[in-house]
Design a protein around this motif. Structure first.
Motif, PDB file in Angstrom:
ATOM      1  N   TYR A 166      15.349  -1.155  42.879  1.00 30.91           N
ATOM      2  CA  TYR A 166      14.025  -1.686  43.184  1.00 30.91           C
ATOM      3  C   TYR A 166      14.120  -2.771  44.269  1.00 30.91           C
ATOM      4  CZ  TYR A 166      13.360   0.103  38.373  1.00 30.91           C
ATOM      5  OH  TYR A 166      13.362   0.857  37.218  1.00 30.91           O
ATOM      6  N   VAL A 167      15.152  -3.593  44.156  1.00 32.47           N
ATOM      7  CA  VAL A 167      15.338  -4.667  45.144  1.00 32.47           C
ATOM      8  C   VAL A 167      15.671  -4.079  46.515  1.00 32.47           C
ATOM      9  CG1 VAL A 167      16.701  -6.703  45.751  1.00 32.47           C
ATOM     10  CG2 VAL A 167      16.039  -6.304  43.360  1.00 32.47           C
ATOM     11  N   GLN A 209      17.355  -7.070  59.516  1.00 35.64           N
ATOM     12  CA  GLN A 209      18.186  -8.270  59.330  1.00 35.64           C
ATOM     13  C   GLN A 209      17.398  -9.361  58.607  1.00 35.64           C
ATOM     14  OE1 GLN A 209      19.435 -10.218  62.959  1.00 35.64           O
ATOM     15  NE2 GLN A 209      20.939 -11.496  61.915  1.00 35.64           N
ATOM     16  N   LEU A 210      16.156  -9.553  59.013  1.00 35.84           N
ATOM     17  CA  LEU A 210      15.325 -10.581  58.383  1.00 35.84           C
ATOM     18  C   LEU A 210      15.060 -10.241  56.916  1.00 35.84           C
ATOM     19  CD1 LEU A 210      12.684 -11.254  61.187  1.00 35.84           C
ATOM     20  CD2 LEU A 210      14.685 -12.636  60.611  1.00 35.84           C
ATOM     21  N   VAL A 234      18.870 -11.625  50.213  1.00 36.69           N
ATOM     22  CA  VAL A 234      20.183 -12.157  49.855  1.00 36.69           C
ATOM     23  C   VAL A 234      20.098 -13.667  49.628  1.00 36.69           C
ATOM     24  CG1 VAL A 234      22.511 -12.629  50.731  1.00 36.69           C
ATOM     25  CG2 VAL A 234      21.519 -10.349  50.997  1.00 36.69           C
ATOM     26  N   GLY A 235      19.433 -14.370  50.542  1.00 36.59           N
ATOM     27  CA  GLY A 235      19.320 -15.821  50.423  1.00 36.59           C
ATOM     28  C   GLY A 235      18.481 -16.252  49.237  1.00 36.59           C
ATOM     29  N   ALA A 236      17.376 -15.550  49.008  1.00 37.17           N
ATOM     30  CA  ALA A 236      16.527 -15.888  47.863  1.00 37.17           C
ATOM     31  C   ALA A 236      17.275 -15.659  46.559  1.00 37.17           C
ATOM     32  CB  ALA A 236      15.246 -15.056  47.903  1.00 37.17           C
ATOM     33  N   GLY A 237      18.063 -14.571  46.498  1.00 37.22           N
ATOM     34  CA  GLY A 237      18.855 -14.308  45.296  1.00 37.22           C
ATOM     35  C   GLY A 237      19.898 -15.376  45.058  1.00 37.22           C
ATOM     36  N   ALA A 238      20.539 -15.826  46.149  1.00 34.72           N
ATOM     37  CA  ALA A 238      21.546 -16.884  46.024  1.00 34.72           C
ATOM     38  C   ALA A 238      20.910 -18.184  45.560  1.00 34.72           C
ATOM     39  CB  ALA A 238      22.256 -17.084  47.364  1.00 34.72           C
TER      40      ALA A 238
END
Length: 273
Positions: free
Chosen positions: A182-183, A206-207, A213-217
């Protein structure tokens, strides 16, 4: 981490998920001499572990001479019918059997392997990078020691939780088991929308990719809950608020996500028979 409580572990199936687990165990300090792999077609990651750590490898479980303390079943669900009868030599009365095969119930495993301790696990693919989420449920023969050992095995590739009702595994499958897809679809959709807004395809992807990736981190790196993090990004009357007004509307994400997880949960029940 009680790897020392495992005298011998047989990993049946060394594809992507089995290989990821083996990688996590060995990197977290498991004795390579305690591990044996059973797989006629070993995956690349498990093969690299086999070479680096000199892990024993067998093409057939019948080649193993005595029962193991732990047997981890990491074969595909459609291969389980063939794999189970071949395990009678390595599964003794006290062997802890752990299965990560979707759709194979505790009762099915017990019918083939006996009524010893059996634990069913639903992992997900981020285990391949040490960020998996696994949920486990055991039969009546499982002790606290068994739970502790399996928790250590699962936490070597991410995080884990336990449930007491096996029927909830279907909902777990629909949420976290299928959830990575889903992600990934969200990333695809965001990139496509970026293209429609005029961005070059490579830049849009890329955006979208790095944003997720950044939000998950960020979500994994702070104790703040998801709702608060969302509110922290949203200025009243701003651009994020305008976007969220669409996504949180009556025809927005929640009904779609509800339907998707319900459909995946229903399909998991069908596969389990």
């Amino acid at each position: 981490m009680p790897f020392s409580e495992i005298g011998s572990l047989v990993l049946v199936g060394a594809g992507k998920m089995g290989g990821a687990m083996l990688h996590g165990w060995l990197k977290k300090g498991m004795n390579p001499k305690s591990v044996s792999i059973v797989d006629p077609h070993i995956g690349s990651e498990a093969f690299s572990m086999l070479i680096e750590y000199s892990v024993s490898h067998y093409k057939d479980a019948a080649d193993i001479s005595e029962p193991a303390d732990v047997v981890m079943l990491a074969v595909k669900p459609q291969q389980m019918g063939e794999a189970l009868p071949a395990l009678k030599r390595v599964v003794g009365p006290s062997t802890l059997v752990v299965s990560i095969a979707a759709g194979t119930t505790l009762a099915t495993l017990a019918a083939a392997l006996g009524d010893g301790p059996i634990i069913r696990v639903m992992p997900n693919t981020p285990a391949q990078v040490g960020q998996g989420m696994s949920v486990a449920v055991g039969n009546g023969a499982v002790t606290e020691t068994h739970r502790r050992v399996v928790t250590s095995l699962l936490n070597a590739v991410g995080k884990s939780a336990w449930i007491g009702d096996e029927s909830l595994i279907d909902a777990v499958t629909g949420l976290s088991g299928s959830g990575p897809a889903y992600v990934f679809l969200l990333v695809e959709a965001m990139a496509a929308a970026g293209e429609k807004a005029g961005l070059a395809p490579d830049l849009a992807m890329q955006l979208a990719r790095q944003t997720v990736v950044g939000a998950g981190a960020l979500l994994g790196g702070v104790p703040t809950d998801a709702a608060t993090l969302r509110k922290n990004v949203t200025s009243p009357g701003g651009t994020t608020a305008a976007g969220l007004a669409v996504l949180m509307g009556e025809e927005g994400w929640q009904p779609l996500v509800d339907a998707a997880i319900a459909a995946a949960t229903h399909r998991s029940r069908e596969l389990a028979g």
